[in-house]
Design an enzyme around this catalytic site. Structure first.
Site, PDB file in Angstrom:
ATOM      1  N   LYS A 116      88.955  -0.611 113.237  1.00 47.67           N
ATOM      2  CA  LYS A 116      87.744  -0.932 113.989  1.00 47.67           C
ATOM      3  C   LYS A 116      87.869  -2.226 114.791  1.00 47.67           C
ATOM      4  O   LYS A 116      87.282  -2.356 115.858  1.00 47.67           O
ATOM      5  CB  LYS A 116      86.543  -0.966 113.043  1.00 47.67           C
ATOM      6  N   GLU A 200      81.190  -9.761 113.312  1.00 48.42           N
ATOM      7  CA  GLU A 200      80.308  -9.529 114.463  1.00 48.42           C
ATOM      8  C   GLU A 200      79.027 -10.305 114.256  1.00 48.42           C
ATOM      9  O   GLU A 200      78.658 -10.617 113.123  1.00 48.42           O
ATOM     10  CB  GLU A 200      79.920  -8.034 114.554  1.00 48.42           C
ATOM     11  N   ARG A 292      85.974  12.631 114.567  1.00 46.36           N
ATOM     12  CA  ARG A 292      85.833  13.889 113.829  1.00 46.36           C
ATOM     13  C   ARG A 292      84.459  14.471 114.111  1.00 46.36           C
ATOM     14  O   ARG A 292      83.636  13.824 114.747  1.00 46.36           O
ATOM     15  CB  ARG A 292      85.921  13.602 112.324  1.00 46.36           C
TER      16      ARG A 292
HETATM   17  P1  ADP Z   1      79.178   8.223 109.656  1.00 43.90           P
HETATM   18  O1  ADP Z   1      79.065   9.410 110.540  1.00 43.90           O
HETATM   19  O2  ADP Z   1      78.500   7.001 110.190  1.00 43.90           O
HETATM   20  O3  ADP Z   1      80.546   7.946 109.198  1.00 43.90           O
HETATM   21  P2  ADP Z   1      78.393   9.962 107.610  1.00 43.90           P
HETATM   22  O4  ADP Z   1      77.259   9.970 106.674  1.00 43.90           O
HETATM   23  O5  ADP Z   1      78.546  11.098 108.560  1.00 43.90           O
HETATM   24  O6  ADP Z   1      78.293   8.602 108.405  1.00 43.90           O
HETATM   25  O7  ADP Z   1      79.720   9.848 106.779  1.00 43.90           O
HETATM   26  C1  ADP Z   1      80.089   8.714 106.040  1.00 43.90           C
HETATM   27  C2  ADP Z   1      81.483   8.926 105.478  1.00 43.90           C
HETATM   28  O8  ADP Z   1      81.455   9.773 104.328  1.00 43.90           O
HETATM   29  C3  ADP Z   1      82.394   9.592 106.464  1.00 43.90           C
HETATM   30  O9  ADP Z   1      83.712   9.172 106.246  1.00 43.90           O
HETATM   31  C4  ADP Z   1      82.212  11.045 106.143  1.00 43.90           C
HETATM   32  O10 ADP Z   1      83.350  11.755 106.571  1.00 43.90           O
HETATM   33  C5  ADP Z   1      82.040  11.011 104.627  1.00 43.90           C
HETATM   34  N1  ADP Z   1      81.073  12.027 104.135  1.00 43.90           N
HETATM   35  C6  ADP Z   1      79.748  12.005 104.311  1.00 43.90           C
HETATM   36  N2  ADP Z   1      79.151  13.049 103.722  1.00 43.90           N
HETATM   37  C7  ADP Z   1      80.131  13.762 103.150  1.00 43.90           C
HETATM   38  C8  ADP Z   1      80.165  14.985 102.390  1.00 43.90           C
HETATM   39  N3  ADP Z   1      79.079  15.686 102.087  1.00 43.90           N
HETATM   40  N4  ADP Z   1      81.362  15.416 101.949  1.00 43.90           N
HETATM   41  C9  ADP Z   1      82.480  14.729 102.241  1.00 43.90           C
HETATM   42  N5  ADP Z   1      82.505  13.586 102.942  1.00 43.90           N
HETATM   43  C10 ADP Z   1      81.367  13.104 103.404  1.00 43.90           C
HETATM   44  P1  ADP Z   2      80.798   2.481 109.036  1.00 49.35           P
HETATM   45  O1  ADP Z   2      82.219   2.624 109.490  1.00 49.35           O
HETATM   46  O2  ADP Z   2      80.691   2.115 107.617  1.00 49.35           O
HETATM   47  O3  ADP Z   2      79.956   3.634 109.478  1.00 49.35           O
HETATM   48  P2  ADP Z   2      79.563   0.954 111.187  1.00 49.35           P
HETATM   49  O4  ADP Z   2      80.311  -0.093 111.934  1.00 49.35           O
HETATM   50  O5  ADP Z   2      79.356   2.240 111.880  1.00 49.35           O
HETATM   51  O6  ADP Z   2      80.287   1.155 109.793  1.00 49.35           O
HETATM   52  O7  ADP Z   2      78.164   0.356 110.720  1.00 49.35           O
HETATM   53  C1  ADP Z   2      77.342   1.048 109.800  1.00 49.35           C
HETATM   54  C2  ADP Z   2      75.890   0.612 109.975  1.00 49.35           C
HETATM   55  O8  ADP Z   2      75.746  -0.798 109.815  1.00 49.35           O
HETATM   56  C3  ADP Z   2      75.344   0.891 111.368  1.00 49.35           C
HETATM   57  O9  ADP Z   2      74.811   2.181 111.453  1.00 49.35           O
HETATM   58  C4  ADP Z   2      74.262  -0.166 111.494  1.00 49.35           C
HETATM   59  O10 ADP Z   2      73.116   0.255 110.796  1.00 49.35           O
HETATM   60  C5  ADP Z   2      74.845  -1.341 110.767  1.00 49.35           C
HETATM   61  N1  ADP Z   2      75.559  -2.274 111.671  1.00 49.35           N
HETATM   62  C6  ADP Z   2      76.846  -2.199 112.058  1.00 49.35           C
HETATM   63  N2  ADP Z   2      77.191  -3.227 112.869  1.00 49.35           N
HETATM   64  C7  ADP Z   2      76.077  -3.984 112.997  1.00 49.35           C
HETATM   65  C8  ADP Z   2      75.769  -5.219 113.682  1.00 49.35           C
HETATM   66  N3  ADP Z   2      76.680  -5.891 114.374  1.00 49.35           N
HETATM   67  N4  ADP Z   2      74.510  -5.704 113.560  1.00 49.35           N
HETATM   68  C9  ADP Z   2      73.580  -5.068 112.846  1.00 49.35           C
HETATM   69  N5  ADP Z   2      73.806  -3.927 112.177  1.00 49.35           N
HETATM   70  C10 ADP Z   2      75.037  -3.378 112.238  1.00 49.35           C
END
Ligand code: ADP
Ligand code: ADP
Ligand code: MG
Length: 461
Positions: A116, A200, A292
């Site tokens: 990231k 960040e 994905r």
């Molecule tokens: P994001 O799209 O922000 O990553 P998600 O809730 O889609 O949030 O997924 C979080 C992480 O957990 C991802 O790596 C996703 O692939 C995994 N994940 C979420 N739900 C499931 C599930 N039901 N089975 C397997 N992996 C999951």
């Molecule tokens: P992950 O890989 O775990 O999904 P993300 O970088 O997508 O991590 O961040 C997950 C969540 O954390 C975001 O959906 C948002 O709610 C919060 N978040 C991420 N970055 C920031 C930021 N710079 N400031 C405030 N909230 C953030």
């Protein structure tokens, strides 16, 4: 077209992929662990093959077992779903070496975006706005302290390898920086066997807005509008909707343009999601790209009428996109509620059980994606997400009303779920008005639980 696809996943997403394959007249091979012998995806696939023990490391993460399964069953392609190996570039390379098409981006694009901190750099170069923060990873505490001071508190410490909300810590004052840095490092080491960190600025009360993109292997990249995924617990999404009622056409255009630029900058192909945080003033910042299909893809399918899994398969088969950006319309409004086997009153603690009676909603505008069936014994080895209820209606308010009645129809006797919690959320005046951000659940948790308790007392005395 592909003749036979191996589905390297389980649960509702495996079922979802099987459905797309069936409609495209493609055979599908399910893989399963010994714990999943009786799973729905195994029952629905053309054929199935056991790949190991219940622990994910022994089965759904076992690259060699999965590739061997694809080879012995004569599969020409493989769909990874989400989670498990879906974002593992080593696995993509192994599939390629075995002559099996991986349905997803190339290993190189995955590598470029998987870290990231490195992805941020690519976006800066491409002119995509990122949250103010470190230029790359922060190697030492001393450096972190310096950068944090420069960008100003509060800051968010994040893990380069992070996902699912893990390895992140909010820091409001310098006194806490060291302790939280160590904590975040330890957590990401435990989860991802990697402890590279970056930092960040913490955006105050942002909305999580993500853009679905589709990119073919012929240089065409389009976006399918946004999803608002701000209703989260523990930084994990619970409810998603499309479109976001606060995004006007002009902002949609500029965010969509940034999302397409992000995908192009990384040489991205197939379906992907560009995630942004949107602040209260309407400024948006790239946070990460997910390489994905996502859990919440169904809301985009509802409003665009585009089947994302079929598009993924066609793109992997080298077909050019037949949809042009100008053809993409967001029709009506869609909402998804996740039904997890977890108890909101107990800090969303997960539970398992045997389904003694199951009923899911139907009727106009309702879609259910689930792994449950009557008599199914849920497994403690895997994710607690049991079903996704997706509704589609002409307006947001009608979609909310439709979701309320759909949730009333849900019965999952044998497990405890957050279904009632979702139902109460659908009644919160601020949710109804669309006045929410990523802190919504945290801020309203006690209030919603007290409603639940009041209703319970009225019913049960
Ligand atoms: P994001 O799209 O922000 O990553 P998600 O809730 O889609 O949030 O997924 C979080 C992480 O957990 C991802 O790596 C996703 O692939 C995994 N994940 C979420 N739900 C499931 C599930 N039901 N089975 C397997 N992996 C999951
Ligand atoms: P992950 O890989 O775990 O999904 P993300 O970088 O997508 O991590 O961040 C997950 C969540 O954390 C975001 O959906 C948002 O709610 C919060 N978040 C991420 N970055 C920031 C930021 N710079 N400031 C405030 N909230 C953030
Ligand atoms: Mg994310």
């Amino acid at each position: 077209m592909f003749e036979r696809i191996l589905i390297a996943n389980r649960g509702e997403i495996a079922v979802r992929i099987i459905r797309a394959c069936m409609e495209m007249n493609i055979e599908c091979v399910a893989v399963y662990s010994t714990a999943d012998k009786e799973s729905l995806h195994v029952k629905l696939a053309t054929r199935s093959i056991c790949i190991g023990g219940p622990r994910a490391a022994d089965s759904y993460l076992n690259m060699d077992a999965i590739i061997t399964a694809a080879q012995v069953t004569g599969c020409d392609a493989l769909h990874p779903g989400f989670g498990f190996l879906s974002e593992n570039s080593e696995f993509v390379r192994k599939c390629e070496a075995a002559g099996i098409t991986f349905i997803g981006p190339t290993a190189d694009a995955m590598d470029a975006l998987g870290n990231k901190a490195a992805a941020r750099k690519i976006m800066v170069k491409a002119g995509v706005p990122v949250v103010p923060g470190s230029d790359g990873p922060v190697e030492s505490y001393a450096k972190l302290e310096k950068i944090a001071k420069k960008i100003g508190y509060p800051v968010l410490i994040k893990a380069s390898a992070g996902g699912g909300g893990r390895g992140m810590r909010r820091v409001y004052q310098q006194e806490d920086l060291k302790k939280l840095f160590e904590e975040a490092k330890a957590e990401t080491m435990a989860c991802f066997n990697d402890d590279e960190m970056y930092v960040e600025k913490l955006i105050i009360n942002p909305r999580h807005i993500e853009f679905q993109i589709l990119a073919d292997e012929h240089g065409n990249v389009i976006h399918l509008g946004e999803r608002d995924c701000s209703i989260q617990r523990k930084n994990q999404k619970l409810i998603e909707e499309s479109p976001c009622m606060f995004i006007k056409d002009e902002l949609r255009k500029s965010m969509g343009k940034a999302a397409v630029a992000a995908a192009k900058a990384a040489g991205y192909t197939n379906a992907g999601t560009v995630e942004f945080v949107l602040d209260e003033k309407g400024h948006f910042y790239f946070i990460e790209m997910n390489t994905r299909i996502q859990v919440e893809h169904g809301v985009t399918e509802a409003v665009t009428g585009i089947d994302l899994i079929k598009q993924q398969i066609r793109i992997a088969f080298h077909e050019p996109l037949r949809i042009k950006q100008k053809d993409v319309q967001l029709n009506g409004h869609a909402i998804e509620c996740r039904i997890n086997a977890e108890d909101p009153a107990k800090g969303f603690m997960a539970n398992t059980g045997t389904i003694s009676f199951l009923n899911f909603p139907g009727g106009p505008g309702v879609r259910v994606d689930t792994l449950l069936y009557n008599g199914y014994e849920t497994s403690p080895f895997y994710d607690s997400m049991m079903a996704k209820i997706i509704v589609h209606a002409p307006t947001r308010l009608e979609a909310i009303r439709r979701m309320r009645r759909a949730l009333l129809e849900v019965v999952t006797d044998g497990i405890t779920t957050n279904g009632d919690f979702d139902y109460l959320l659908m009644h919160h005046p601020d949710f109804v008005k669309g006045k929410y951000n990523v802190s919504f659940i945290e801020e309203h948790m006690d209030e919603i639980l007290s409603w639940d308790k009041a209703v319970d007392e009225e019913i049960n005395g």
